[in-house]
Write a protein that holds these residues in place. Structure first.
Motif, PDB file in Angstrom:
ATOM      1  N   ASP A   1       0.846  -1.199   0.000  1.00 29.24           N
ATOM      2  CA  ASP A   1       0.000   0.000   0.000  1.00 29.24           C
ATOM      3  C   ASP A   1       0.885   1.254   0.000  1.00 29.24           C
ATOM      4  OD1 ASP A   1      -1.770   2.067   0.435  1.00 29.24           O
ATOM      5  OD2 ASP A   1      -2.571   1.268   2.313  1.00 29.24           O
ATOM      6  N   PRO A   2       0.786   2.103  -1.028  1.00 31.38           N
ATOM      7  CA  PRO A   2       1.633   3.305  -1.072  1.00 31.38           C
ATOM      8  C   PRO A   2       1.494   4.187   0.162  1.00 31.38           C
ATOM      9  CG  PRO A   2       0.534   2.957  -3.186  1.00 31.38           C
ATOM     10  CD  PRO A   2      -0.071   1.974  -2.210  1.00 31.38           C
ATOM     11  N   GLU A   3       0.303   4.198   0.769  1.00 31.23           N
ATOM     12  CA  GLU A   3       0.081   5.026   1.947  1.00 31.23           C
ATOM     13  C   GLU A   3       0.840   4.520   3.169  1.00 31.23           C
ATOM     14  OE1 GLU A   3      -1.624   7.919   1.947  1.00 31.23           O
ATOM     15  OE2 GLU A   3      -1.718   7.599  -0.215  1.00 31.23           O
ATOM     16  N   LYS A   4       1.246   3.283   3.085  1.00 32.62           N
ATOM     17  CA  LYS A   4       1.948   2.654   4.207  1.00 32.62           C
ATOM     18  C   LYS A   4       3.458   2.907   4.154  1.00 32.62           C
ATOM     19  CE  LYS A   4       2.093  -2.046   6.177  1.00 32.62           C
ATOM     20  NZ  LYS A   4       1.617  -3.427   5.976  1.00 32.62           N
ATOM     21  N   ILE A   5       3.942   3.367   2.998  1.00 31.61           N
ATOM     22  CA  ILE A   5       5.376   3.506   2.781  1.00 31.61           C
ATOM     23  C   ILE A   5       5.818   4.951   2.993  1.00 31.61           C
ATOM     24  CG2 ILE A   5       7.285   3.132   1.171  1.00 31.61           C
ATOM     25  CD1 ILE A   5       5.424   1.267  -0.404  1.00 31.61           C
ATOM     26  N   ALA A   6       6.879   5.133   3.759  1.00 27.41           N
ATOM     27  CA  ALA A   6       7.512   6.448   3.929  1.00 27.41           C
ATOM     28  C   ALA A   6       8.932   6.367   3.386  1.00 27.41           C
ATOM     29  CB  ALA A   6       7.537   6.853   5.403  1.00 27.41           C
ATOM     30  N   VAL A   7       9.322   7.319   2.552  1.00 24.12           N
ATOM     31  CA  VAL A   7      10.699   7.379   2.076  1.00 24.12           C
ATOM     32  C   VAL A   7      11.520   8.178   3.082  1.00 24.12           C
ATOM     33  CG1 VAL A   7      12.264   8.174   0.263  1.00 24.12           C
ATOM     34  CG2 VAL A   7      10.039   7.179  -0.342  1.00 24.12           C
ATOM     35  N   VAL A   8      12.484   7.526   3.682  1.00 25.84           N
ATOM     36  CA  VAL A   8      13.400   8.185   4.616  1.00 25.84           C
ATOM     37  C   VAL A   8      14.812   7.897   4.117  1.00 25.84           C
ATOM     38  CG1 VAL A   8      14.244   8.359   6.982  1.00 25.84           C
ATOM     39  CG2 VAL A   8      11.815   7.921   6.553  1.00 25.84           C
ATOM     40  N   TYR A   9      15.418   8.911   3.533  1.00 26.55           N
ATOM     41  CA  TYR A   9      16.759   8.725   2.982  1.00 26.55           C
ATOM     42  C   TYR A   9      17.759   8.447   4.097  1.00 26.55           C
ATOM     43  CZ  TYR A   9      15.121  10.472  -1.525  1.00 26.55           C
ATOM     44  OH  TYR A   9      14.459  10.623  -2.715  1.00 26.55           O
ATOM     45  N   GLN A  10      18.707   7.571   3.804  1.00 24.99           N
ATOM     46  CA  GLN A  10      19.717   7.256   4.795  1.00 24.99           C
ATOM     47  C   GLN A  10      20.859   8.265   4.742  1.00 24.99           C
ATOM     48  OE1 GLN A  10      20.715   3.421   2.387  1.00 24.99           O
ATOM     49  NE2 GLN A  10      22.400   3.694   3.812  1.00 24.99           N
ATOM     50  N   SER A  11      21.689   8.206   5.734  1.00 28.53           N
ATOM     51  CA  SER A  11      22.857   9.069   5.789  1.00 28.53           C
ATOM     52  C   SER A  11      24.084   8.175   5.839  1.00 28.53           C
ATOM     53  CB  SER A  11      22.792   9.971   7.027  1.00 28.53           C
ATOM     54  OG  SER A  11      23.862  10.877   7.015  1.00 28.53           O
ATOM     55  N   CYS A  12      25.213   8.759   6.156  1.00 28.07           N
ATOM     56  CA  CYS A  12      26.431   7.974   6.321  1.00 28.07           C
ATOM     57  C   CYS A  12      27.216   8.554   7.486  1.00 28.07           C
ATOM     58  CB  CYS A  12      27.263   7.963   5.040  1.00 28.07           C
ATOM     59  SG  CYS A  12      27.967   9.556   4.555  1.00 28.07           S
ATOM     60  N   ASP A  13      28.306   7.935   7.797  1.00 26.24           N
ATOM     61  CA  ASP A  13      29.144   8.368   8.906  1.00 26.24           C
ATOM     62  C   ASP A  13      29.558   9.829   8.719  1.00 26.24           C
ATOM     63  OD1 ASP A  13      31.215   8.784  10.770  1.00 26.24           O
ATOM     64  OD2 ASP A  13      31.810   6.689  10.695  1.00 26.24           O
ATOM     65  N   PRO A  14      29.291  10.694   9.700  1.00 23.93           N
ATOM     66  CA  PRO A  14      29.672  12.109   9.578  1.00 23.93           C
ATOM     67  C   PRO A  14      31.166  12.334   9.363  1.00 23.93           C
ATOM     68  CG  PRO A  14      28.178  11.778  11.435  1.00 23.93           C
ATOM     69  CD  PRO A  14      28.575  10.416  10.956  1.00 23.93           C
ATOM     70  N   ALA A  15      31.984  11.308   9.625  1.00 26.21           N
ATOM     71  CA  ALA A  15      33.432  11.452   9.447  1.00 26.21           C
ATOM     72  C   ALA A  15      33.801  11.762   8.005  1.00 26.21           C
ATOM     73  CB  ALA A  15      34.140  10.166   9.897  1.00 26.21           C
ATOM     74  N   PHE A  16      32.952  11.366   7.048  1.00 21.84           N
ATOM     75  CA  PHE A  16      33.271  11.632   5.648  1.00 21.84           C
ATOM     76  C   PHE A  16      33.204  13.122   5.322  1.00 21.84           C
ATOM     77  CE2 PHE A  16      32.180   7.137   5.453  1.00 21.84           C
ATOM     78  CZ  PHE A  16      33.185   6.649   4.640  1.00 21.84           C
ATOM     79  N   ALA A  17      32.478  13.881   6.125  1.00 23.66           N
ATOM     80  CA  ALA A  17      32.342  15.316   5.878  1.00 23.66           C
ATOM     81  C   ALA A  17      33.488  16.128   6.463  1.00 23.66           C
ATOM     82  CB  ALA A  17      31.015  15.814   6.453  1.00 23.66           C
ATOM     83  N   VAL A  18      34.391  15.482   7.184  1.00 22.47           N
ATOM     84  CA  VAL A  18      35.520  16.191   7.801  1.00 22.47           C
ATOM     85  C   VAL A  18      36.680  16.235   6.812  1.00 22.47           C
ATOM     86  CG1 VAL A  18      37.153  16.217   9.716  1.00 22.47           C
ATOM     87  CG2 VAL A  18      34.797  15.423  10.086  1.00 22.47           C
ATOM     88  N   PRO A  19      37.069  17.432   6.336  1.00 20.20           N
ATOM     89  CA  PRO A  19      38.167  17.500   5.361  1.00 20.20           C
ATOM     90  C   PRO A  19      39.512  17.219   6.018  1.00 20.20           C
ATOM     91  CG  PRO A  19      37.419  19.710   5.955  1.00 20.20           C
ATOM     92  CD  PRO A  19      36.479  18.756   6.619  1.00 20.20           C
ATOM     93  N   HIS A  20      40.372  16.535   5.268  1.00 18.91           N
ATOM     94  CA  HIS A  20      41.720  16.231   5.740  1.00 18.91           C
ATOM     95  C   HIS A  20      42.745  17.012   4.927  1.00 18.91           C
ATOM     96  CE1 HIS A  20      40.714  12.907   8.502  1.00 18.91           C
ATOM     97  NE2 HIS A  20      39.709  12.712   7.684  1.00 18.91           N
ATOM     98  N   THR A  21      43.853  17.306   5.546  1.00 13.30           N
ATOM     99  CA  THR A  21      44.907  18.056   4.864  1.00 13.30           C
ATOM    100  C   THR A  21      45.604  17.157   3.846  1.00 13.30           C
ATOM    101  OG1 THR A  21      46.639  17.446   6.443  1.00 13.30           O
ATOM    102  CG2 THR A  21      45.295  19.400   6.971  1.00 13.30           C
ATOM    103  N   GLU A  22      46.243  17.792   2.870  1.00  9.23           N
ATOM    104  CA  GLU A  22      47.001  17.035   1.878  1.00  9.23           C
ATOM    105  C   GLU A  22      48.130  16.249   2.547  1.00  9.23           C
ATOM    106  OE1 GLU A  22      48.050  15.127  -1.301  1.00  9.23           O
ATOM    107  OE2 GLU A  22      46.276  16.427  -1.229  1.00  9.23           O
ATOM    108  N   THR A  23      48.664  16.808   3.626  1.00  9.14           N
ATOM    109  CA  THR A  23      49.717  16.097   4.354  1.00  9.14           C
ATOM    110  C   THR A  23      49.199  14.790   4.935  1.00  9.14           C
ATOM    111  OG1 THR A  23      50.806  18.182   4.927  1.00  9.14           O
ATOM    112  CG2 THR A  23      51.353  16.254   6.277  1.00  9.14           C
ATOM    113  N   ASP A  24      48.005  14.833   5.527  1.00  8.51           N
ATOM    114  CA  ASP A  24      47.406  13.621   6.094  1.00  8.51           C
ATOM    115  C   ASP A  24      47.082  12.605   4.998  1.00  8.51           C
ATOM    116  OD1 ASP A  24      47.551  14.591   8.659  1.00  8.51           O
ATOM    117  OD2 ASP A  24      45.502  15.371   8.669  1.00  8.51           O
ATOM    118  N   ILE A  25      46.555  13.110   3.883  1.00  8.21           N
ATOM    119  CA  ILE A  25      46.201  12.215   2.780  1.00  8.21           C
ATOM    120  C   ILE A  25      47.450  11.558   2.206  1.00  8.21           C
ATOM    121  CG2 ILE A  25      45.210  12.114   0.456  1.00  8.21           C
ATOM    122  CD1 ILE A  25      43.334  14.412   1.335  1.00  8.21           C
TER     123      ILE A  25
END
Length: 375
Positions: free
Chosen positions: A161-185
């Motif tokens: 039943d379409p009324e029974k379904i809710a679309v809830v997008y997933q996320s990922c580990d917030p660590a991916f949003a933390v930029p790293h320096t070229e030295t670390d990379i």
């Protein structure tokens, strides 16, 4: 509310379904501390440091011996004993017998890939997956789809039943949003013996994910673009097929099987992404495509496929290709290397699009689902 979770994957799976479970549970506990959360798990491991949440394990001796039976049926008695209001099956299933128990149920459906590509699965597994998924979609009070693509598949394949379904997008580990320096990379590259430039593939090495399409594209570029491919993932029969192609076409020095060197901890994966020229993800079909989101958060350009869920996950930030055309994949790889303005635009758009999938937003949308059942 007292909200219980099927926490098997959180404690036992260190990839996709486990990451989904851990991120969601932690985000709900942090964002909505007024509720009580219980983790029902066959066993507890150090894979998940639950944020002060009670972990409920099977108590009866025979439940400990037959953990799968406890999880799929007899856990219902424990839900009642702990006064759980809502039980959330985080990966395609809910316990048999939960309807009529007084406990409301929610199930997250990630995809129906086993229905689309049954030949790529063991027939017994397809039977088991189908039985559990159909029951969950029929009997759960609310069905959560992780993408509009999955929602449409549930309606098409299971007539949910379409009324029974809710679309809830997933996320990922917030660590991916933390930029790293070229030295670390660079230090990471040195430790893992990676080249200064590389393309990246992340995912299981199975036919549907189309790694052979990538190495075929690399073969067409040989001599003009010789940047290696780093593969984070494993497989069996299909991996052997890919390796045979790689060896037959003189690409063995251009393909790095990272899992064969060492098992990378999740904490360094953002460095792996941020050091890449682009993520190559020309899969034939996915429910969501979490590596795409990890790459967008990391500021890494994404080359992925037309169709399926990929437009939802990649938005206007990705380069889209025909996954069955090695020439199309190769052309996109060439563009990423030759057009720095395009890459900068993809990074900017990727960061903006990724903000639609924050852990906080995922938790808030999931709480709306729970609240709809607690009236």
């Amino acid at each position: 509310m007292k909200i219980g979770f099927d926490a098997k994957r959180a404690f036992q799976n260190d990839t996709g379904l486990g990451n989904y479970s851990r991120t969601l549970i932690s985000s709900l506990a942090a964002g909505f501390p007024e509720h009580q959360y219980y983790l029902f798990a066959p066993k507890k491991t150090d894979m998940y440091n639950a944020p002060g949440l009670p972990v409920i394990l099977p108590e009866k001796t025979w439940h400990r011996w037959f953990k799968s039976a406890w999880r799929s049926r007899y856990v219902v008695k424990d839900l009642q004993r702990h006064g759980i209001d809502i039980y959330h099956g985080l990966s395609h299933e809910i316990p048999f017998g939960i309807p009529g128990s007084g406990v409301k149920s929610v199930v997250t459906m990630h995809d129906l890939i086993f229905e689309r590509y049954p030949a790529q699965y063991n027939p017994i597994d397809v039977f088991t997956y189908r039985r559990k998924a159909r029951y969950a979609c029929d009997q759960a009070d609310k069905v959560v789809a992780i993408s509009e693509q999955t929602r449409q598949d549930l309606i098409t394949w299971y007539h949910t039943d379409p009324e029974k379904i809710a679309v809830v997008y997933q996320s990922c580990d917030p660590a991916f949003a933390v930029p790293h320096t070229e030295t670390d990379i660079q230090a990471f590259r040195t430790r893992c013996q990676l080249p200064a430039q590389y393309f990246l593939y992340v995912g299981s090495v199975i036919e549907r994910k189309n790694l052979l399409g990538i190495v075929t594209a690399m073969n067409t570029l040989k001599g003009s673009v010789d940047i290696p491919l780093v593969i984070l993932g494993n497989g069996s029969g299909y991996k052997k097929k890919v390796k045979e192609y790689v060896n037959a076409n003189g690409l063995s020095q251009q393909v790095i099987w990272l899992n064969e060197q060492e098992r990378l901890p999740n904490s360094v994966l953002p460095l792996l992404y941020q050091g890449a020229e682009a993520l190559l993800y020309p899969s034939l079909f996915e429910g969501f495509g979490i590596p795409i989101l990890e790459a967008l958060w990391s500021g890494t350009p994404v080359i992925t496929s037309h169709g399926s869920c990929f437009g939802e996950t990649g938005g206007n930030a990705a380069l889209y290709v025909d996954p069955l055309s090695s020439a199309d994949i190769a052309a996109a790889m060439r563009r990423v290397l030759a057009e720095p303005s395009l890459v900068e635009d993809m990074r900017r758009k990727g960061w903006e699009h990724a903000r639609l999938f924050t852990p906080e937003k995922c938790a808030a949308d999931m709480m709306k689902v729970y609240n709809s059942l607690n009236k």
